[in-house]
Motif scaffolding. Structure first.
Motif, PDB file in Angstrom:
ATOM      1  N   ARG A  34       0.775  -1.258   0.110  1.00 38.76           N
ATOM      2  CA  ARG A  34      -0.024  -0.122   0.033  1.00 38.76           C
ATOM      3  C   ARG A  34       0.730   1.132  -0.036  1.00 38.76           C
ATOM      4  N   VAL A  48       2.449  -0.339  -5.928  1.00 36.40           N
ATOM      5  CA  VAL A  48       1.796   0.152  -4.724  1.00 36.40           C
ATOM      6  C   VAL A  48       0.256   0.087  -5.093  1.00 36.40           C
ATOM      7  N   HIS A  49      -0.648  -0.603  -4.374  1.00 37.65           N
ATOM      8  CA  HIS A  49      -2.003  -0.869  -4.783  1.00 37.65           C
ATOM      9  C   HIS A  49      -2.684  -0.383  -3.597  1.00 37.65           C
ATOM     10  N   GLU A  50      -4.104   0.355  -3.662  1.00 35.89           N
ATOM     11  CA  GLU A  50      -4.800   0.532  -2.761  1.00 35.89           C
ATOM     12  C   GLU A  50      -5.768  -0.364  -2.229  1.00 35.89           C
ATOM     13  N   ASP A  51      -6.661  -0.817  -3.267  1.00 34.02           N
ATOM     14  CA  ASP A  51      -7.701  -1.527  -2.938  1.00 34.02           C
ATOM     15  C   ASP A  51      -7.532  -3.103  -2.955  1.00 34.02           C
ATOM     16  N   PHE A  52      -7.324  -3.670  -1.734  1.00 39.33           N
ATOM     17  CA  PHE A  52      -7.017  -5.059  -1.651  1.00 39.33           C
ATOM     18  C   PHE A  52      -8.047  -6.034  -1.691  1.00 39.33           C
TER      19      PHE A  52
END
Length: 222
Positions: A34, A48-52
Motif C-alpha cells: 500500500r 503500490v496498490h490501494e484496493d486489496f
C-alpha cells in the motif's frame, strides 16, 4: 522461482522477503504494497496498490509469477467478524482469483495454529481462517497452508501491531526456553521463509497443511 508476495511490510512478510532475496532459487520478487517499501534490491519490484479487495488492474502484473507467498494478515483482537473476514477472507480470495489459471502455480498461505477447518467452532478468527484455507485448497493451484504457533522475529523483522511488538520484546528473550519446552508450537520468521521456498519444490506433494514442526523440518531441509 518468480514470487508474488503479499504482506511484505508485516513481521512475517519481512522475514519471508529476506529469505527470498537471499535464496538463489528465487529469480524475482513482486511485492504488492500500500506504500513504498523504502528500499531497493536487484530482485525486488514493489507495486503500490490501494484496493486489496480488487486486484483486477494487476492481473497483467501477476501473469508471469509462478509462486505466491501470502503473508498479509491482522490480529482479530478488538475486531468484529465482518471487518476481520474482509481482511482475512475477502482480500486473500481476491488475490487468488486474480492469478493466472495455472495448476503448476504454488500458493502458500500463512494461517495460524488453531485454525478451524470445520468452520463450525466458537472461535471467530479460527472459523474465518478455516473458510479461507478451505477455499484456497479447492482452487486450481498447488496450495499449502502454514499454521505457525509462536513466531520469533529474527534478523530485524518487526510487527506493525503495537501489542505484538510489546509482547515480542517481553517474550523474545524466552524463545530458547520455549523452543525446549514447547518445540511443537514455535518457529521463526527465518524458518517460515525458508520453508515456503522449500515447499515450492514439492510439486504439490506432501502435507498440504503444515504446523510449526513441519515448517521447521522443511526449513531445515532447505
Amino acid at each position: 522461482m518468480r514470487v508474488l508476495l503479499f504482506g511484505a511490510t508485516g513481521m512475517v512478510g519481512q522475514g519471508v522477503m529476506r529469505e527470498c532475496l537471499r535464496d538463489g532459487r528465487v529469480e524475482s520478487v513482486l511485492a504488492v504494497v500500500r506504500a513504498p517499501l523504502g528500499f531497493t534490491h536487484p530482485k525486488l519490484r514493489a507495486v503500490v496498490h490501494e484496493d486489496f479487495a480488487d486486484f483486477s488492474s494487476l492481473e497483467g502484473e501477476f501473469a508471469d509469477v509462478d509462486t505466491v507467498f501470502y503473508c498479509l494478515g491482522v490480529s482479530s483482537v478488538g475486531m468484529g467478524e465482518d471487518a476481520y473476514r474482509r481482511i482475512t477472507y475477502d482480500y486473500t480470495l481476491a488475490a487468488a482469483r486474480a492469478l493466472p489459471a495455472d495448476p503448476e502455480l504454488t500458493f502458500v498461505y500463512v494461517s495460524g495454529e488453531g485454525t478451524d477447518s470445520t468452520e463450525q467452532g466458537r472461535s471467530m478468527w479460527a472459523r474465518v481462517k478455516g473458510r479461507t484455507e478451505n477455499e484456497l485448497l479447492a482452487m486450481d493451484f498447488r496450495a499449502y497452508m502454514f499454521r505457525p504457533g509462536f513466531i520469533q522475529a529474527v534478523h530485524g523483522a518487526t510487527s506493525r501491531t503495537r501489542l505484538y511488538r510489546t509482547l515480542y520484546v517481553v517474550i523474545g528473550p524466552l524463545y530458547p526456553l520455549l523452543r525446549r519446552l514447547i518445540p511443537r508450537h514455535v518457529t521463526t520468521t527465518e524458518n517460515l521463509g525458508r520453508a515456503m521456498i522449500a515447499v515450492v519444490g514439492r510439486a504439490g506433494e506432501g502435507e498440504r497443511v503444515l504446523a510449526s514442526p513441519e515448517i521447521n523440518k522443511a526449513a531445515a531441509e532447505a
